[in-house]
Design an enzyme around this catalytic site. Structure first.
Site, short mmCIF file in Angstrom:
data_model
loop_
_atom_site.label_atom_id
_atom_site.label_comp_id
_atom_site.label_asym_id
_atom_site.label_seq_id
_atom_site.Cartn_x
_atom_site.Cartn_y
_atom_site.Cartn_z
N GLU A 88 5.94 -26.25 12.03
CA GLU A 88 4.59 -26.55 12.49
C GLU A 88 4.32 -28.02 12.78
O GLU A 88 3.46 -28.34 13.59
CB GLU A 88 3.59 -26.05 11.43
CG GLU A 88 3.58 -24.54 11.24
CD GLU A 88 3.12 -23.80 12.48
OE1 GLU A 88 2.15 -24.26 13.12
OE2 GLU A 88 3.74 -22.77 12.82
N SER A 460 -25.50 23.51 -26.29
CA SER A 460 -25.72 23.38 -27.73
C SER A 460 -25.41 22.00 -28.27
O SER A 460 -25.75 21.70 -29.42
CB SER A 460 -24.89 24.43 -28.47
OG SER A 460 -25.37 25.73 -28.21
#
Length: 798
Positions: A88, A460
């Site tokens: 780069e 229950s």
């Protein structure tokens, strides 16, 4: 003459040059002060994902669009830094932000091309663009980029600029920064990269898609060679190293985050809490959240639930293919299938597969590994009838069908995920910390969390809250209640009479409150609620953390006809377990920022310390002692196989066995289990809480309590024992003498009131009701009258 012309032209050129320089100078003077501040660079905060951990440090969830791992520049290997610079910006350490020679070459190329075709962006310029500018191709943008690069160079060191670049740059596959890219493409730590791998990654910034080695291997290889040659020219590597790197065969391994799959429901709960607190920042600030769950507990809880759901589904007919993908338009079927399968998960060893060919001779499938396997009729098993069966429509097995298989080697069989679902929640009774939570069979197939989102009738399991209200109202564990049929004209569906019943058709007559809860007697629960008043019960039960909307304003409350979640039920039972204190369930323990600093820590309400007192400690103790009988001789006898004397609990089953529950606890841990279909329907004879929910609980809690000492709850001050029964001291000589008939607490009209003899009553109830059978709770349609008025109206009906 010619000499004059030449002199004139030179003057004009010099003038134009000076004019151009002047314009540039003016542009710089005007633009430079307007450049953005460099605060975001000097105080760089990269977007880091949210990571969620278990209490033992295992990753259970990662959230965030950008996959990034911030790494200091000194921690990147030299070969990678050299490769990137060679690719780069060869003169990175020499220029002032702009490579003049590179710009000259680019200008000539752009003039020749008649427009901006290429640039000469240095690493510093790329940092400027990535942080501040758009990707627009124009001279204005390039000019601003150059000025900004110069400003950056004046403010930051070269290594800091390189660090920003190495962490911020996008490199494809959702990877930001080279540390993340090393994991994404090679599943490696960045320091473990070879020269060949480093050069391959260094080629990505120029064009992440075009040079993606997985998608475009040939172009990526050319880019790699270019970079290696540059490194050789710059003296970064030797000829031998270059040649060896070019010959190296690279193996790409898609990165798979090592996430523990057993706690995905918990991770999602934590994510939601973080989002509520921080918004979108939750996914970008690098928070590390530690939850309260333990992965070992999670795995056992998950497998315990799955085992029961699998066993229930065994014997079911094949319901059809899981999905379908159209392969007719694919140019590369194998690649199309591979990409699709990469989005699916293996669930409970059930591997996703796509059907390539389907005929009477067999079915050829492709597995996620790319391997192709042929299934004969024996391997198809119960799914054989679905092969090209037009009657099954889109559910048939055909080319493109997505199915599940189990096996290895050359032996695979077709399987399917269970339709039955469930949930498990386990809490620390003293703090409310969630130790394990499973929201369903599999999170990937259905993210709906049944532990926190499924509003279902508790049956229950709701009765203990009503019984606790009865104790608070003046009853005792030895108060006698009539277990006999009840009929309420006009109070049922369509104006008919409501005739609730005990599911086994047995009625024991007068039994104690303890015996009634142990045997889960519906008729007794209704009479207790009639006595204490619906309004009082509603107000009292809210102390356990239930919302008013979860407590129906009718006698149906006695049978658990309201709707609530397993988590809320577990929270409610924690009040019984911890001695009467209200604690809050929570999954988050600590939150750290990306720098490892503690941002938040849960400060839970602790039973016996700062938690509010919800009910009398004596009430909680008596309920604990009663529910120990449910485990010892009642509907939860299966839990007694653990051999622990400190366990108590209650089962629950709703109408037609649509929902099955068990909530069990000791003074330290509360665990609730729920089983049922997402679209409620009967589970049949196997769908009782005692038969399908208890086994899940037993397997999990057997592991959770392994190695812990048996410590039953200690009796609080003010509790006395008489004749084997426990009482609040002040009620020993009052209500314990009384019996509850159809209209409230008063002596039975058929015989004089006498003190109950608990042991005698317990033996009688056990003989009348044993073997205890889980009640299926009939849900009535009743008006919403509350309080004593409702009770007085009902008195005349008996």
């Amino acid at each position: 003459m010619i000499k004059k012309i030449i002199t004139t032209c030179m003057g004009l050129n010099n003038g134009l040059a000076l004019f151009g320089v002047g314009l540039i100078a003016i542009a710089i003077l005007v633009t430079y002060p307007k450049l953005p501040s460099l605060d975001s660079l000097q105080h760089y905060k990269p977007k880091l994902p949210l990571t969620i951990y278990s209490s033992d440090g295992q990753v259970i969830g990662v959230y965030g669009e950008q996959r990034r791992e911030f790494t200091k520049i000194d921690d990147f290997p030299k070969i990678l830094k050299d490769a990137v610079i060679a690719a780069e910006d060869k003169r990175f350490y020499d220029h002032w932000g702009v490579d003049v020679w590179g710009v000259a070459r680019a200008v000539i190329g752009n003039v020749m091309a008649g427009g901006v075709q290429s640039g000469a962006s240095t690493i510093t310029q790329q940092v400027a663009k990535n942080f501040y500018l758009s990707s627009e191709r124009s001279f204005t943008r390039k000019f601003n980029e150059a000025l900004l690069a110069y400003k950056i160079e004046q403010s930051l060191s070269k290594d800091k600029i390189l660090e920003l670049y190495f962490n911020q740059i996008y490199l494809g596959q959702r990877a930001y920064g080279f540390a993340s890219a090393a994991q994404t493409y090679f599943n490696k730590n960045v320091n473990d990269l070879t020269l060949a791998e480093a050069a391959m990654l260094a080629g990505l910034p120029k064009a992440p898609s075009a040079y993606n080695p997985i998608v475009n291997p040939e172009r990526a290889k050319l880019r790699q060679a270019y970079i290696l040659n540059n490194m050789l020219e710059e003296g970064m590597i030797t000829l031998q190293q270059r040649d060896q790197a070019l010959k190296e065969e690279l193996h790409y391994e898609r990165f798979v985050q090592n996430i523990d799959q057993s706690a995905l429901y918990v991770a999602e709960m934590a994510r939601q809490e973080l989002f509520e607190k921080y918004g979108e920042d939750a996914y970008t600030q690098g928070f590390k959240v530690y939850t309260t769950v333990d992965t070992a507990h999670q795995r056992v809880a998950t497998e315990a639930l799955r085992k029961v759901l699998r066993n229930f589904d065994r014997g079911s007919s094949y319901r059809g293919a899981e999905n379908y993908i159209d392969l007719s338009k694919s140019d590369n079927v194998e690649e199309t299938v591979s990409q699709y399968l990469s989005t699916l998960y293996t669930v409970d060893k059930m591997i996703p597969a796509v059907v390539l060919e389907a005929s009477r001779k067999g079915v050829q499938i492709q597995l996620p590994s790319g391997r192709k396997v042929t299934l004969n009729n024996h391997a198809l098993g119960f799914a054989a009838r679905a092969v090209n069966n037009e009657k099954m429509g889109d559910d048939r097995i055909r080319r493109g069908s997505v199915i599940r298989v189990k096996g290895s080697g050359d032996t695979f069989t077709v399987v399917q995920e269970p339709l039955l679902q469930g949930a498990l929640v386990s809490l620390d009774a003293k703090t409310g910390a969630v130790r394990a939570l499973v929201g369903g069979y599999d999170y990937h197939s259905k993210t709906f969390n049944r532990a926190t989102q499924a509003m279902r009738q508790p049956g229950s399991t709701f009765k203990p809250f009503i019984y606790s209200a009865a104790l608070a109202k003046g009853m005792t564990a030895s108060t006698m209640i009539n277990d006999a049929p009840i009929s309420l004209p006009g109070k049922g569906a369509n104006g008919k009479a409501w005739n609730p019943k005990n599911s086994d058709g047995r009625y024991a007559g007068y039994i104690t409150l303890r015996q009634a809860l142990t045997a889960s007697k519906n008729m007794v629960s209704i009479r207790i609620l009639m006595s204490i008043g619906i309004g009082y019960a509603q107000q009292y039960i809210q102390r356990f953390g239930f919302k008013p909307s979860e407590i129906p304003a009718s006698l149906s409350m006695a049978l658990g006809a309201g709707e609530t979640t397993p988590l809320r039920i577990a929270e409610g039972y924690s009040v019984f377990a911890n001695g009467g204190y209200k604690v809050s369930a929570h999954v988050i323990d600590k939150i750290y920022d990306s720098q490892g600093r503690l941002r938040a820590q849960m400060q839970p309400l602790v039973a016996g310390e700062n938690a509010p007192q919800a009910i009398d400690p004596r009430n909680a103790y008596i309920m604990y002692k009663i529910m120990q009988d449910v485990v010892r001789v009642g509907t939860a006898r299966g839990a007694a196989t653990l051999g622990r004397s400190d366990i108590a609990g209650k089962t629950g089953t709703t109408n037609d066995n649509k929902d099955a529950w068990f909530v069990g606890f000791n003074p330290n841990v509360v665990t609730a289990v729920y089983i049922g279909f997402d679209k409620p329907r009967s589970m049949g004879r196997a769908g009782y809480g005692g038969t399908i929910a208890v086994p899940v609980w037993v397997e999990y809690i057997g592991f959770a309590l392994k190695g812990t000492s048996v410590k039953p709850m200690k009796a609080p001050e003010g509790v006395v024992t008489n004749g084997g029964e426990v009482y609040m001291r002040e009620r020993m000589t009052t209500s314990s003498d009384l019996a509850l008939d159809n209209s409230g607490i008063r002596p039975r009209p058929t015989q004089p009131a006498r003190r109950a003899v608990p042991n005698e009553n317990r033996r009688r109830a056990e003989s009348n009701t044993a073997p205890a059978r889980e009640e299926s709770d009939e849900t009535p349609v009743l008006p919403s009258n509350t309080g004593n008025n409702n009770r007085q109206q009902l008195d005349s009906l008996f």
